[in-house]
Design a protein around this motif. Structure first.
Motif, PDB file in Angstrom:
ATOM      1  N   TYR A  34     -22.396   1.088   3.108  1.00 16.48           N
ATOM      2  CA  TYR A  34     -21.717   0.954   1.821  1.00 16.48           C
ATOM      3  C   TYR A  34     -20.297   1.506   1.874  1.00 16.48           C
ATOM      4  O   TYR A  34     -19.380   0.934   1.276  1.00 16.48           O
ATOM      5  N   LEU A  35     -20.112   2.605   2.594  1.00 16.38           N
ATOM      6  CA  LEU A  35     -18.759   3.139   2.735  1.00 16.38           C
ATOM      7  C   LEU A  35     -17.906   2.214   3.604  1.00 16.38           C
ATOM      8  O   LEU A  35     -16.723   2.004   3.331  1.00 16.38           O
ATOM      9  N   GLN A  36     -18.500   1.639   4.647  1.00 17.23           N
ATOM     10  CA  GLN A  36     -17.767   0.680   5.468  1.00 17.23           C
ATOM     11  C   GLN A  36     -17.405  -0.565   4.650  1.00 17.23           C
ATOM     12  O   GLN A  36     -16.324  -1.143   4.827  1.00 17.23           O
ATOM     13  N   ALA A  37     -18.303  -0.986   3.751  1.00 15.97           N
ATOM     14  CA  ALA A  37     -18.009  -2.133   2.893  1.00 15.97           C
ATOM     15  C   ALA A  37     -16.846  -1.829   1.959  1.00 15.97           C
ATOM     16  O   ALA A  37     -15.976  -2.689   1.713  1.00 15.97           O
ATOM     17  N   MET A  38     -16.786  -0.602   1.450  1.00 14.86           N
ATOM     18  CA  MET A  38     -15.669  -0.221   0.590  1.00 14.86           C
ATOM     19  C   MET A  38     -14.356  -0.230   1.370  1.00 14.86           C
ATOM     20  O   MET A  38     -13.321  -0.705   0.885  1.00 14.86           O
ATOM     21  N   GLN A  39     -14.387   0.279   2.605  1.00 15.23           N
ATOM     22  CA  GLN A  39     -13.183   0.275   3.432  1.00 15.23           C
ATOM     23  C   GLN A  39     -12.761  -1.154   3.768  1.00 15.23           C
ATOM     24  O   GLN A  39     -11.567  -1.462   3.830  1.00 15.23           O
ATOM     25  N   PHE A  40     -13.737  -2.042   3.972  1.00 19.10           N
ATOM     26  CA  PHE A  40     -13.403  -3.442   4.220  1.00 19.10           C
ATOM     27  C   PHE A  40     -12.731  -4.057   2.997  1.00 19.10           C
ATOM     28  O   PHE A  40     -11.802  -4.857   3.122  1.00 19.10           O
ATOM     29  N   ALA A  41     -13.193  -3.681   1.812  1.00 16.16           N
ATOM     30  CA  ALA A  41     -12.568  -4.182   0.588  1.00 16.16           C
ATOM     31  C   ALA A  41     -11.110  -3.742   0.508  1.00 16.16           C
ATOM     32  O   ALA A  41     -10.233  -4.497   0.062  1.00 16.16           O
ATOM     33  N   PHE A  42     -10.814  -2.511   0.960  1.00 21.83           N
ATOM     34  CA  PHE A  42      -9.422  -2.059   1.012  1.00 21.83           C
ATOM     35  C   PHE A  42      -8.591  -2.959   1.921  1.00 21.83           C
ATOM     36  O   PHE A  42      -7.454  -3.311   1.615  1.00 21.83           O
ATOM     37  N   SER A  43      -9.159  -3.323   3.064  1.00 23.76           N
ATOM     38  CA  SER A  43      -8.441  -4.179   4.015  1.00 23.76           C
ATOM     39  C   SER A  43      -8.159  -5.553   3.418  1.00 23.76           C
ATOM     40  O   SER A  43      -7.071  -6.107   3.606  1.00 23.76           O
ATOM     41  N   VAL A  44      -9.141  -6.091   2.703  1.00 26.72           N
ATOM     42  CA  VAL A  44      -8.943  -7.394   2.055  1.00 26.72           C
ATOM     43  C   VAL A  44      -7.797  -7.309   1.052  1.00 26.72           C
ATOM     44  O   VAL A  44      -6.935  -8.198   0.977  1.00 26.72           O
ATOM     45  N   GLY A  45      -7.758  -6.233   0.289  1.00 32.80           N
ATOM     46  CA  GLY A  45      -6.666  -6.046  -0.662  1.00 32.80           C
ATOM     47  C   GLY A  45      -5.316  -5.939   0.019  1.00 32.80           C
ATOM     48  O   GLY A  45      -4.315  -6.484  -0.465  1.00 32.80           O
ATOM     49  N   ALA A  46      -5.269  -5.242   1.171  1.00 29.82           N
ATOM     50  CA  ALA A  46      -4.005  -5.098   1.903  1.00 29.82           C
ATOM     51  C   ALA A  46      -3.511  -6.430   2.445  1.00 29.82           C
ATOM     52  O   ALA A  46      -2.302  -6.663   2.549  1.00 29.82           O
ATOM     53  N   ILE A  47      -4.444  -7.324   2.787  1.00 26.99           N
ATOM     54  CA  ILE A  47      -4.062  -8.640   3.306  1.00 26.99           C
ATOM     55  C   ILE A  47      -3.612  -9.566   2.177  1.00 26.99           C
ATOM     56  O   ILE A  47      -2.636 -10.305   2.296  1.00 26.99           O
ATOM     57  N   ILE A  48      -4.305  -9.496   1.033  1.00 27.02           N
ATOM     58  CA  ILE A  48      -4.036 -10.421  -0.059  1.00 27.02           C
ATOM     59  C   ILE A  48      -2.772 -10.048  -0.839  1.00 27.02           C
ATOM     60  O   ILE A  48      -2.019 -10.924  -1.271  1.00 27.02           O
ATOM     61  N   SER A  49      -2.522  -8.748  -1.030  1.00 29.12           N
ATOM     62  CA  SER A  49      -1.439  -8.322  -1.923  1.00 29.12           C
ATOM     63  C   SER A  49      -0.062  -8.879  -1.545  1.00 29.12           C
ATOM     64  O   SER A  49       0.686  -9.310  -2.435  1.00 29.12           O
ATOM     65  N   PRO A  50       0.342  -8.916  -0.247  1.00 26.27           N
ATOM     66  CA  PRO A  50       1.644  -9.529   0.063  1.00 26.27           C
ATOM     67  C   PRO A  50       1.684 -11.018  -0.272  1.00 26.27           C
ATOM     68  O   PRO A  50       2.726 -11.540  -0.662  1.00 26.27           O
ATOM     69  N   LEU A  51       0.541 -11.703  -0.140  1.00 28.07           N
ATOM     70  CA  LEU A  51       0.497 -13.131  -0.449  1.00 28.07           C
ATOM     71  C   LEU A  51       0.660 -13.361  -1.945  1.00 28.07           C
ATOM     72  O   LEU A  51       1.249 -14.361  -2.373  1.00 28.07           O
ATOM     73  N   VAL A  52       0.148 -12.439  -2.761  1.00 23.98           N
ATOM     74  CA  VAL A  52       0.288 -12.552  -4.209  1.00 23.98           C
ATOM     75  C   VAL A  52       1.738 -12.329  -4.630  1.00 23.98           C
ATOM     76  O   VAL A  52       2.258 -13.010  -5.523  1.00 23.98           O
ATOM     77  N   ALA A  53       2.417 -11.391  -3.984  1.00 21.69           N
ATOM     78  CA  ALA A  53       3.781 -11.032  -4.377  1.00 21.69           C
ATOM     79  C   ALA A  53       4.831 -12.024  -3.867  1.00 21.69           C
ATOM     80  O   ALA A  53       5.868 -12.224  -4.513  1.00 21.69           O
ATOM     81  N   GLU A  54       4.564 -12.663  -2.722  1.00 20.41           N
ATOM     82  CA  GLU A  54       5.585 -13.488  -2.067  1.00 20.41           C
ATOM     83  C   GLU A  54       6.169 -14.592  -2.941  1.00 20.41           C
ATOM     84  O   GLU A  54       7.393 -14.794  -2.961  1.00 20.41           O
ATOM     85  N   PRO A  55       5.383 -15.363  -3.726  1.00 23.11           N
ATOM     86  CA  PRO A  55       5.972 -16.442  -4.526  1.00 23.11           C
ATOM     87  C   PRO A  55       6.959 -15.970  -5.585  1.00 23.11           C
ATOM     88  O   PRO A  55       7.757 -16.773  -6.084  1.00 23.11           O
ATOM     89  N   PHE A  56       6.924 -14.689  -5.932  1.00 25.53           N
ATOM     90  CA  PHE A  56       7.764 -14.189  -7.010  1.00 25.53           C
ATOM     91  C   PHE A  56       8.976 -13.411  -6.502  1.00 25.53           C
ATOM     92  O   PHE A  56       9.718 -12.824  -7.290  1.00 25.53           O
ATOM     93  N   LEU A  57       9.181 -13.393  -5.175  1.00 28.75           N
ATOM     94  CA  LEU A  57      10.333 -12.715  -4.601  1.00 28.75           C
ATOM     95  C   LEU A  57      11.507 -13.675  -4.476  1.00 28.75           C
ATOM     96  O   LEU A  57      11.340 -14.890  -4.454  1.00 28.75           O
TER      97      LEU A  57
END
Length: 372
Positions: A34-57
């Motif tokens: 469960y802790l590893q799953a939470m850390q994986f969720a952090f990684s997913v967020g780190a990958i997705i967040s630049p993609l979310v911001a890029e169209p608005f730069l």
């Protein structure tokens, strides 16, 4: 803006501290996946967040270096085909850089408030989950009073080491976590600069190399959810920390012998090796040393923050003033120190556990003989 980011940092650290402590407390010996799953969720967020911001730069466009783009109406200087894909304003953002015969310039304004608003909504949604859980089930720590006396006795007997040794192991693991976080931040922070400045890679290749790191990092965290079910936490810590160290050494050899393919492989190996190491010290401490409370997790994060504030500045100084190769040297030193600290903690604990078990067996034999 500085005040807001500072406030966000305090709240984010509090959230992560409480989340890790709660998972360890709720799931106890089964907390690993469960802790590893939470850390994986952090990684997913780190990958997705630049993609979310890029169209608005702000969009970018290239001009010849001898071309002067600072004019009152930039849209008149833009090729016709770009006018259909980019919305231009009458003002031009600050020119970023001039390299060779190409001038790269930002056109228009960044709509940065949109990704910030998305982030705010996600934070609100996350908070609502915690509020709902607390409203329906109450505090996790208060519910500890509901466990049976048998469970409490078993829980206390699980930790056999003295209070002084508990503090010692906590400091060792906190130091190892500090070395891990500093190593990760230094590697990801300076990788692009090293590849472009020292290895003469293009920025596009450097960006892809960073993506390779994060992809293998995410794969490692995803695999950690399964791996931790089959091997012990001690073995997992040693395997992944040694993988991280091996990747750093391979990266050094690849640079020395100018083996580009090996450089790509080593970056992936380092990302995979670093992937699961953040959560494992918390789990190992909870299983073998003491109950992981919010206070104990806070000690880890204090070490974490102190390291990230100071060591990257030193690494940057060595890179700028001494040699670019200090990017690799520092990574090897930090990885080796982290691996050695983990080895010391695990070997020491196993030795103490062996002595304790022998003592327990001797006491049992004495009681049996006394009864006879």
């Amino acid at each position: 803006m500085l005040v807001v980011h500072g406030f966000h940092g305090v709240c984010a650290a509090s959230f992560e501290t409480a989340a890790i402590a709660d998972i360890a407390l709720v799931w106890k010996q089964k907390a690993g996946p469960y802790l590893q799953a939470m850390q994986f969720a952090f990684s997913v967020g780190a990958i997705i967040s630049p993609l979310v911001a890029e169209p608005f730069l702000a969009k970018t466009i290239t001009f010849p270096a001898n071309f002067e783009p600072i004019v009152s109406n930039i849209s008149t200087l833009v090729p016709q085909y770009l006018k259909h894909t980019v919305k231009f304003t009458d003002k031009l953002a600050v020119q970023e850089e001039i390299t060779g015969n190409i001038s790269v310039t930002d056109i228009g304004e960044s709509l940065i408030y949109i990704p910030y608003s998305v982030t705010a909504l996600l934070c609100l949604l996350s908070a609502s989950f915690f509020v709902a859980t607390f409203s329906f089930y109450g505090s996790v720590y208060e519910n500890l009073n509901d466990v049976s006396a048998c469970e409490i006795t078993s829980h206390r007997n699980r930790y056999f080491i003295s209070k002084r040794m508990k503090y010692t192991f906590t400091m060792l693991l906190a130091s190892a976590l500090l070395l891990y976080v500093v190593s990760q931040n230094s590697f990801t922070g300076f990788l692009m600069s090293f590849l472009v400045s020292e290895r003469k890679w293009s920025k596009a290749m450097g960006s892809v190399a960073s993506s390779v790191f994060w992809i293998t990092f995410g794969i490692g965290r995803l695999s950690g959810i399964v791996i931790i079910k089959f091997i012990s936490m001690s073995s997992m810590i040693l395997i992944f920390s040694s993988t991280c160290l091996s990747g750093a050494v391979i990266f050094l050899l690849a640079v020395i012998f100018d083996q580009v393919i090996l450089e790509w492989m080593s970056i992936g190996v380092i990302g995979f090796g670093m992937s699961v190491l953040f959560g494992l010290p918390f789990l190992w401490l909870s299983k073998n040393v003491c109950t992981l409370t919010g206070k104990m997790a806070s000690i880890f994060f204090i070490f974490h923050c102190v390291g990230t504030m100071g060591v990257p500045i030193l690494v940057r100084y060595l890179i700028d003033k001494v040699s670019q190769m200090w990017f690799i040297y520092s990574n090897i030193f930090l990885s080796f120190s982290m691996f050695a600290t983990f080895v010391i903690a695990i070997v020491s604990f196993n030795f103490m556990k062996r002595v304790h078990n022998r003592s327990e067996k001797a006491n049992i034999m004495l009681k049996v003989e006394g009864g006879n």
